[in-house]
Design a protein around this motif. Sequence first.
Motif, PDB file in Angstrom:
ATOM      1  N   GLU A 129      -8.323  -1.814   3.677  1.00 13.47           N
ATOM      2  CA  GLU A 129      -8.754  -0.425   3.527  1.00 13.47           C
ATOM      3  C   GLU A 129      -8.236   0.168   2.209  1.00 13.47           C
ATOM      4  N   TYR A 130      -6.988  -0.104   1.894  1.00 14.28           N
ATOM      5  CA  TYR A 130      -6.400   0.368   0.630  1.00 14.28           C
ATOM      6  C   TYR A 130      -7.175  -0.186  -0.565  1.00 14.28           C
ATOM      7  N   THR A 144       0.813  -1.219   0.000  1.00 12.89           N
ATOM      8  CA  THR A 144       0.000   0.000   0.000  1.00 12.89           C
ATOM      9  C   THR A 144       0.844   1.266   0.000  1.00 12.89           C
ATOM     10  N   PRO A 168     -16.340  -1.152  -2.395  1.00 11.37           N
ATOM     11  CA  PRO A 168     -16.656  -1.856  -1.137  1.00 11.37           C
ATOM     12  C   PRO A 168     -16.584  -3.371  -1.229  1.00 11.37           C
ATOM     13  N   HIS A 224      -5.068  -2.412   7.194  1.00 10.35           N
ATOM     14  CA  HIS A 224      -4.889  -1.282   6.281  1.00 10.35           C
ATOM     15  C   HIS A 224      -4.778  -1.740   4.829  1.00 10.35           C
ATOM     16  N   ARG A 250     -10.268  -1.306  -0.782  1.00 14.71           N
ATOM     17  CA  ARG A 250     -11.635  -0.777  -0.907  1.00 14.71           C
ATOM     18  C   ARG A 250     -11.634   0.684  -1.368  1.00 14.71           C
ATOM     19  N   GLN A 251     -10.638   1.434  -0.934  1.00 19.17           N
ATOM     20  CA  GLN A 251     -10.541   2.808  -1.399  1.00 19.17           C
ATOM     21  C   GLN A 251     -10.292   2.857  -2.908  1.00 19.17           C
ATOM     22  N   LYS A 252      -9.561   1.873  -3.407  1.00 18.88           N
ATOM     23  CA  LYS A 252      -9.191   1.907  -4.825  1.00 18.88           C
ATOM     24  C   LYS A 252     -10.192   1.183  -5.710  1.00 18.88           C
TER      25      LYS A 252
END
Length: 628
Positions: free
Chosen positions: A308-309, A263, A316, A305, A311-313
């Motif tokens: 999280e990375y 990430t 969901p 994390h 899903r941000q990219k």
Amino acid sequence: MVAGPVPGAVGAPAGAAGPAPAAAPPVTVPALTDWTPREGSYSFGRTTRLVADARDKQARRVAATLGGDLRAAGRGTVPVVDGGARKGDVVVTVDPARGKALGKEGYELTAGGTLTITGATEVGAFYGTRTLLQLLAAGDRIPAGRTVDVPQYAERGVGVCACYIHITPEWLENLVRDMAYNKLNQLLLELKVKSEAHPEANTWGYYTKDEIRALVALGEKYHVTVIPEINSPGHMDPWIENRPDLQLTDIDGKPQPSRLDVTAPEAFAYYTSLIDEYAEVFTSGAWHMGADEYMLGSDFAKYPHVLEYARQKYGPDATPQDAFIDFVNRVHDHAAAKGKRLRIWNDGLTGDNTVPVKAGTTVEHWLGVKTKPSELLAQGYPVLNASYSLYLIRGGFHMNTKSLYEQQWDPRSFEGEKVASRDGITGAKISLWPDNGRGNTENEVAASMYLPLRYVAQTTWGTPNPDATYDAFTARAEAAGHAPGWRDLTRLPVTEGTYTLRDSKGRLAPADWRISRTADGYATLTSAASGRCAETRSGRLTLNVPLQPGTPVTEESCAASNTLQRWQLTAVPGGYRLTNAITQMAVHVTEDGRMVQYPADQQPPAVWRLGSVFNVASSARTAGQTGL
């Protein structure tokens, strides 16, 4: 050496009625499957010349390489000439018009009054000369006949992890020569090249750029493509052990030295800068990034994390595996921009991702996982068979060549699945891994891979079972022998006996040493005073080996099985270099009389003069120093 039928070949019994059986092809590895015998024979002799059109630069290069190999094989200087051929000559031709019949790597060889080799490309003609060299290993006379010899698979290779435990350039050069001699064309090297951009990564186990340039040049001469690998984002500890800022950190704040943080932009920039630096010395159009065992012994849940990375990219529904595939794809794009095609191992393709691997990425399949080879092939990925059954591991699993031969294994047989067609399968390779770095010496590995290498050459080029029995195939392989220029690295260059060791600065090693040859061609050094053996064993171990420069060489209890007590003596101007068989670091003596090990580029290897105290062969004490 045999030039007639291979032991075990089927033919009519002596004295039986009926027509005589067709003459069997002369013995080569891979075997000639399309051989048409003719009357008579071809004879190689003192007047033989290598004929290649002066206007054909490719044919002239092939002929020049052949001339050098004939000289290395002890056949003197065979000139390369232009013009018409005469009896006994070897004619080398590159004819692009033959491309439909011969393809990129195939060739036609015809033996009679002269011997002609024709390829549609330079590499095809080159492989024809490898067949000639093997035929001449049986003698000067070759039975008359014709073959058209074309490989079944495009990639025929060997993979070597020189990534933690250093492997000598001399050993790798032998490997390249033997690979080409048996028509293998791809050497994967997972290794560390000494970095100018990242000196903090230059812990021992690396190669200098000049060493790699020399190896790549040899590969180009012998048509062996050397493909580099820096395994990532797992197994990165050789590179980032001193870079905790790039290491993946778990939920408890503990950094993982073997895992790159996929990430982190800085981690990606670091890895791609290594790709760029490797491009300075590797000319291959491929880059292997490994991508195996990233979560070995752990799972993504410990690294929230990463999810999280992802899903941000990717939204969901993304999974942590998508972050891993994202890293692979970004490396793919960087490599492609540099003209490199990406290669990865298969075990990271678990099927838990929603993001696909970029098209065109070659997948090297070694482990049976959820995503099967047939699925990868159906999705259009090139797939190479690198099965675990083709592994040789130092101190561990060794490929059972006899069993594979009797099973009629071929590159369609993957771990967990055999596919019906070879379409999309690029080929196969054997792999050499140092899981227990002290488990075997280089010379032991070379001996154990002799038949596996030749079997993979056979089954990727031609048919899996050219002979009725494995013993017959073994005889075939032994008849062909090693490539011209292959060096025997098992010779001890001094007489066994007891010696003083003094370096070029006059410093004396702290004992008189009895030098004895080991079964694998190294030496043990036994202190005449204590009866104990020289060994390097101190410091932090990597794969069971002490790899830190400057670690001491001490006297320890002798054990024949202890490879860290084996030493290589190499003749150099003025004396000998003394190197540990496993660490590949040279022995030095300090001002206060201690013995220590260092890599050659950190401290020039000491040159040792050996003074004979007691010589086994002469049973006589002598005085003074000797070059022996």
